[in-house]
Motif scaffolding. Structure first.
Motif, PDB file in Angstrom:
ATOM      1  N   GLY A 103       0.784  -1.223   0.000  1.00 23.45           N
ATOM      2  CA  GLY A 103       0.000   0.000   0.000  1.00 23.45           C
ATOM      3  C   GLY A 103       0.817   1.273   0.000  1.00 23.45           C
ATOM      4  O   GLY A 103       0.271   2.362  -0.049  1.00 23.45           O
ATOM      5  N   GLN A 104       2.150   1.159   0.046  1.00 25.25           N
ATOM      6  CA  GLN A 104       2.988   2.354   0.065  1.00 25.25           C
ATOM      7  C   GLN A 104       3.545   2.616  -1.339  1.00 25.25           C
ATOM      8  O   GLN A 104       3.777   1.697  -2.120  1.00 25.25           O
ATOM      9  CB  GLN A 104       4.152   2.180   1.038  1.00 25.25           C
ATOM     10  N   GLN A 105       3.772   3.879  -1.634  1.00 23.14           N
ATOM     11  CA  GLN A 105       4.326   4.266  -2.930  1.00 23.14           C
ATOM     12  C   GLN A 105       5.832   4.395  -2.789  1.00 23.14           C
ATOM     13  O   GLN A 105       6.316   5.281  -2.106  1.00 23.14           O
ATOM     14  CB  GLN A 105       3.719   5.596  -3.398  1.00 23.14           C
ATOM     15  N   ALA A 106       6.576   3.482  -3.393  1.00 25.61           N
ATOM     16  CA  ALA A 106       8.025   3.491  -3.237  1.00 25.61           C
ATOM     17  C   ALA A 106       8.760   3.762  -4.546  1.00 25.61           C
ATOM     18  O   ALA A 106       9.976   3.842  -4.566  1.00 25.61           O
ATOM     19  CB  ALA A 106       8.501   2.154  -2.655  1.00 25.61           C
ATOM     20  N   ARG A 107       8.012   3.876  -5.634  1.00 28.95           N
ATOM     21  CA  ARG A 107       8.664   4.083  -6.921  1.00 28.95           C
ATOM     22  C   ARG A 107       9.095   5.534  -7.094  1.00 28.95           C
ATOM     23  O   ARG A 107       8.534   6.441  -6.491  1.00 28.95           O
ATOM     24  CB  ARG A 107       7.713   3.702  -8.051  1.00 28.95           C
ATOM     25  N   LEU A 108      10.082   5.729  -7.946  1.00 30.35           N
ATOM     26  CA  LEU A 108      10.510   7.077  -8.281  1.00 30.35           C
ATOM     27  C   LEU A 108       9.424   7.755  -9.107  1.00 30.35           C
ATOM     28  O   LEU A 108       8.731   7.112  -9.888  1.00 30.35           O
ATOM     29  CB  LEU A 108      11.810   7.048  -9.071  1.00 30.35           C
ATOM     30  N   THR A 109       9.306   9.062  -8.943  1.00 31.87           N
ATOM     31  CA  THR A 109       8.352   9.817  -9.743  1.00 31.87           C
ATOM     32  C   THR A 109       8.842   9.908 -11.184  1.00 31.87           C
ATOM     33  O   THR A 109      10.012   9.642 -11.480  1.00 31.87           O
ATOM     34  CB  THR A 109       8.182  11.237  -9.183  1.00 31.87           C
ATOM     35  N   GLN A 110       7.962  10.318 -12.078  1.00 31.50           N
ATOM     36  CA  GLN A 110       8.346  10.481 -13.475  1.00 31.50           C
ATOM     37  C   GLN A 110       9.466  11.510 -13.606  1.00 31.50           C
ATOM     38  O   GLN A 110      10.402  11.334 -14.375  1.00 31.50           O
ATOM     39  CB  GLN A 110       7.130  10.924 -14.299  1.00 31.50           C
ATOM     40  N   ALA A 111       9.370  12.584 -12.815  1.00 37.36           N
ATOM     41  CA  ALA A 111      10.401  13.617 -12.856  1.00 37.36           C
ATOM     42  C   ALA A 111      11.749  13.059 -12.424  1.00 37.36           C
ATOM     43  O   ALA A 111      12.791  13.364 -13.010  1.00 37.36           O
ATOM     44  CB  ALA A 111      10.007  14.785 -11.948  1.00 37.36           C
ATOM     45  N   ALA A 112      11.753  12.219 -11.396  1.00 35.63           N
ATOM     46  CA  ALA A 112      12.999  11.629 -10.910  1.00 35.63           C
ATOM     47  C   ALA A 112      13.589  10.682 -11.946  1.00 35.63           C
ATOM     48  O   ALA A 112      14.810  10.653 -12.161  1.00 35.63           O
ATOM     49  CB  ALA A 112      12.759  10.898  -9.590  1.00 35.63           C
ATOM     50  N   SER A 126      26.441  18.640 -14.470  1.00 33.73           N
ATOM     51  CA  SER A 126      26.045  19.521 -13.376  1.00 33.73           C
ATOM     52  C   SER A 126      24.527  19.615 -13.292  1.00 33.73           C
ATOM     53  O   SER A 126      23.812  19.281 -14.249  1.00 33.73           O
ATOM     54  CB  SER A 126      26.621  20.921 -13.589  1.00 33.73           C
ATOM     55  N   ARG A 127      24.029  20.101 -12.169  1.00 33.56           N
ATOM     56  CA  ARG A 127      22.583  20.262 -12.005  1.00 33.56           C
ATOM     57  C   ARG A 127      22.010  21.246 -13.022  1.00 33.56           C
ATOM     58  O   ARG A 127      20.908  21.061 -13.534  1.00 33.56           O
ATOM     59  CB  ARG A 127      22.260  20.738 -10.588  1.00 33.56           C
ATOM     60  N   SER A 128      22.761  22.313 -13.289  1.00 32.25           N
ATOM     61  CA  SER A 128      22.244  23.310 -14.223  1.00 32.25           C
ATOM     62  C   SER A 128      22.086  22.727 -15.621  1.00 32.25           C
ATOM     63  O   SER A 128      21.133  23.066 -16.341  1.00 32.25           O
ATOM     64  CB  SER A 128      23.176  24.530 -14.263  1.00 32.25           C
ATOM     65  N   ARG A 129      23.003  21.854 -16.012  1.00 33.37           N
ATOM     66  CA  ARG A 129      22.895  21.241 -17.338  1.00 33.37           C
ATOM     67  C   ARG A 129      21.736  20.242 -17.385  1.00 33.37           C
ATOM     68  O   ARG A 129      21.040  20.124 -18.392  1.00 33.37           O
ATOM     69  CB  ARG A 129      24.213  20.566 -17.713  1.00 33.37           C
ATOM     70  N   VAL A 130      21.540  19.515 -16.296  1.00 37.52           N
ATOM     71  CA  VAL A 130      20.398  18.607 -16.233  1.00 37.52           C
ATOM     72  C   VAL A 130      19.108  19.408 -16.325  1.00 37.52           C
ATOM     73  O   VAL A 130      18.183  19.055 -17.053  1.00 37.52           O
ATOM     74  CB  VAL A 130      20.417  17.787 -14.922  1.00 37.52           C
ATOM     75  N   SER A 131      19.049  20.519 -15.598  1.00 34.48           N
ATOM     76  CA  SER A 131      17.865  21.368 -15.626  1.00 34.48           C
ATOM     77  C   SER A 131      17.642  21.959 -17.011  1.00 34.48           C
ATOM     78  O   SER A 131      16.511  22.119 -17.466  1.00 34.48           O
ATOM     79  CB  SER A 131      18.011  22.496 -14.598  1.00 34.48           C
ATOM     80  N   ASN A 137      13.742  23.397 -13.149  1.00 28.19           N
ATOM     81  CA  ASN A 137      14.691  23.282 -12.042  1.00 28.19           C
ATOM     82  C   ASN A 137      14.620  21.875 -11.441  1.00 28.19           C
ATOM     83  O   ASN A 137      13.546  21.418 -11.054  1.00 28.19           O
ATOM     84  CB  ASN A 137      14.333  24.322 -10.970  1.00 28.19           C
ATOM     85  N   CYS A 138      15.768  21.211 -11.354  1.00 34.26           N
ATOM     86  CA  CYS A 138      15.808  19.824 -10.895  1.00 34.26           C
ATOM     87  C   CYS A 138      16.440  19.668  -9.512  1.00 34.26           C
ATOM     88  O   CYS A 138      16.799  18.558  -9.117  1.00 34.26           O
ATOM     89  CB  CYS A 138      16.592  18.964 -11.891  1.00 34.26           C
ATOM     90  N   ASP A 139      16.590  20.768  -8.770  1.00 29.25           N
ATOM     91  CA  ASP A 139      17.269  20.691  -7.472  1.00 29.25           C
ATOM     92  C   ASP A 139      16.624  19.682  -6.526  1.00 29.25           C
ATOM     93  O   ASP A 139      17.297  18.856  -5.913  1.00 29.25           O
ATOM     94  CB  ASP A 139      17.294  22.069  -6.800  1.00 29.25           C
ATOM     95  N   GLY A 140      15.298  19.758  -6.396  1.00 30.19           N
ATOM     96  CA  GLY A 140      14.609  18.852  -5.479  1.00 30.19           C
ATOM     97  C   GLY A 140      14.748  17.399  -5.894  1.00 30.19           C
ATOM     98  O   GLY A 140      14.959  16.517  -5.061  1.00 30.19           O
ATOM     99  N   VAL A 141      14.637  17.144  -7.184  1.00 32.88           N
ATOM    100  CA  VAL A 141      14.755  15.785  -7.692  1.00 32.88           C
ATOM    101  C   VAL A 141      16.166  15.254  -7.482  1.00 32.88           C
ATOM    102  O   VAL A 141      16.361  14.094  -7.098  1.00 32.88           O
ATOM    103  CB  VAL A 141      14.382  15.730  -9.186  1.00 32.88           C
ATOM    104  N   MET A 142      17.172  16.093  -7.719  1.00 37.34           N
ATOM    105  CA  MET A 142      18.550  15.672  -7.527  1.00 37.34           C
ATOM    106  C   MET A 142      18.812  15.303  -6.077  1.00 37.34           C
ATOM    107  O   MET A 142      19.529  14.344  -5.776  1.00 37.34           O
ATOM    108  CB  MET A 142      19.513  16.773  -7.981  1.00 37.34           C
ATOM    109  N   ARG A 143      18.228  16.062  -5.150  1.00 39.31           N
ATOM    110  CA  ARG A 143      18.388  15.733  -3.730  1.00 39.31           C
ATOM    111  C   ARG A 143      17.788  14.359  -3.424  1.00 39.31           C
ATOM    112  O   ARG A 143      18.350  13.574  -2.656  1.00 39.31           O
ATOM    113  CB  ARG A 143      17.735  16.813  -2.862  1.00 39.31           C
ATOM    114  N   GLU A 219      10.861  20.920  -9.108  1.00 35.22           N
ATOM    115  CA  GLU A 219      10.134  19.668  -8.980  1.00 35.22           C
ATOM    116  C   GLU A 219      10.630  18.926  -7.768  1.00 35.22           C
ATOM    117  O   GLU A 219      11.772  19.053  -7.374  1.00 35.22           O
ATOM    118  CB  GLU A 219      10.343  18.784 -10.219  1.00 35.22           C
ATOM    119  N   HIS A 220       9.798  18.117  -7.196  1.00 34.33           N
ATOM    120  CA  HIS A 220      10.163  17.302  -6.052  1.00 34.33           C
ATOM    121  C   HIS A 220       9.758  15.857  -6.302  1.00 34.33           C
ATOM    122  O   HIS A 220       8.895  15.600  -7.080  1.00 34.33           O
ATOM    123  CB  HIS A 220       9.465  17.796  -4.774  1.00 34.33           C
TER     124      HIS A 220
END
Length: 220
Positions: A103-112, A126-131, A137-143, A219-220
């Protein structure tokens, strides 16, 4: 004879000397060790632990893998990222997923997943190139990817000093890959990061994690 060996510091040529570990049946011993590993174990490491020759261990591992497949067991022994480890057989993935998730969601999101794909094919990046490639902005996803151990820092970009990221050994393990050369041929379909970044550089928001700007789309 024994005195001569003592003087020269000699050891028996046979790695299966006289210890109790060396006398254990090899295949059951390998199974016991592999049941507790938390990452793929190399034949060399296993040979050292069990006091056997690496070739002997490698042959036994391949025989075990074939035996499990022939017997139709619910698990398999696979060579991944340079080492061996037990995995659930794909045919029973649904049963395992239901038990683990419960019942728990453990998969990565589409953004991740999209961000991870860019890192995998463009690394080190780098993060900026990924973004820039993703247009957001991919900061949250990268974390998130860092916390899950799928990506890691690998130095800094000489020109800008930006931190560079790459996928980890754990990423290979989770993907079931021996190396990055086994990634599917998807790179040609990704736009060049430099080209995209050049087109959007002036209009892109800051990608600093600490940037409090309310206009940053993250995105997160």
């Amino acid at each position: 004879m024994q005195e001569a060996a003592a003087e020269t510091g000699g050891t028996p040529a046979d790695p299966a000397g006289g210890s109790e570990v060396a006398q254990l049946p090899l295949k059951p011993a390998l199974e016991a060790v592999l049941m507790v590993v938390d990452e793929p174990a190399t034949p060399e490491h296993l040979a050292k632990v069990l006091e056997r020759r690496p070739r002997e261990v490698s042959d036994a591992l391949r025989e075990l893998a074939d035996e499990y497949t022939t017997q139709g067991r619910g698990f398999e022994l696979r060579l991944v990222a340079g080492g061996w480890r037990f995995y659930t057989r794909g045919d029973y993935a649904d049963a395992v997923e239901r038990f683990v998730l419960d019942g728990q969601q453990a998969r990565l999101t589409q953004a991740a997943l999209e961000t991870l794909a860019v890192v995998a094919y463009r690394q080190p990046v780098s993060r900026s190139r990924v973004s820039a490639v993703r247009g957001v902005n991919c900061d949250g996803v990268m974390r998130t990817l860092l916390q899950r151990g799928l990506v890691e820092e690998v130095g800094a970009e000489p020109e800008t000093g930006a931190i560079l990221y790459r996928t980890t050994h754990y990423f290979l393990e989770r993907m079931g890959l021996r190396g990055l050369d086994e990634l599917p041929e998807l790179a040609p379909f990704l736009p060049e990061a430099e080209a995209v970044e050049g087109e959007t550089q002036e209009g892109m928001p800051s990608f600093d994690v600490d940037d409090p700007s309310p206009d940053s789309q993250t995105e997160h």
